[in-house]
Write a protein that holds these residues in place. Sequence first.
Motif, PDB file in Angstrom:
ATOM      1  N   ILE A  49      10.517  -1.214   1.717  1.00 57.55           N
ATOM      2  CA  ILE A  49       9.844   0.080   1.833  1.00 57.55           C
ATOM      3  C   ILE A  49      10.106   0.926   0.601  1.00 57.55           C
ATOM      4  O   ILE A  49       9.204   1.611   0.105  1.00 57.55           O
ATOM      5  N   SER A  62       7.822  -1.235  -2.828  1.00 56.62           N
ATOM      6  CA  SER A  62       6.369  -1.197  -3.008  1.00 56.62           C
ATOM      7  C   SER A  62       5.665  -1.734  -1.776  1.00 56.62           C
ATOM      8  O   SER A  62       6.270  -2.391  -0.926  1.00 56.62           O
ATOM      9  N   HIS A  63       4.353  -1.463  -1.726  1.00 52.83           N
ATOM     10  CA  HIS A  63       3.548  -2.011  -0.632  1.00 52.83           C
ATOM     11  C   HIS A  63       3.558  -3.540  -0.670  1.00 52.83           C
ATOM     12  O   HIS A  63       3.587  -4.191   0.367  1.00 52.83           O
ATOM     13  N   ILE A 114       6.599  -4.858   0.977  1.00 54.42           N
ATOM     14  CA  ILE A 114       6.492  -4.732   2.436  1.00 54.42           C
ATOM     15  C   ILE A 114       5.665  -5.893   2.981  1.00 54.42           C
ATOM     16  O   ILE A 114       6.049  -6.527   3.972  1.00 54.42           O
ATOM     17  N   ASP A 115       4.540  -6.185   2.327  1.00 52.16           N
ATOM     18  CA  ASP A 115       3.703  -7.307   2.752  1.00 52.16           C
ATOM     19  C   ASP A 115       4.475  -8.616   2.703  1.00 52.16           C
ATOM     20  O   ASP A 115       4.379  -9.447   3.616  1.00 52.16           O
TER      21      ASP A 115
END
Length: 53
Positions: A23, A26-27, A30-31
């Motif tokens: 978190i 970066s996004h 997270i993915d």
Amino acid sequence: MAELSRNVGKPKLDVLEELISAIRTSHGEIDTWIVAAEQATPASDGPETARGQ
């Protein structure tokens, strides 16, 4: 984190630390964490499935 470490076991704490790190990063991280978590943990349709309903 100190409160978490008092309330959850080491395996769950490790997973939570990895999620928090993702978190903060970066996004994309997270993915990546989501994919790894899905691969490491079998999916469930919910509590009814666990009870055999």
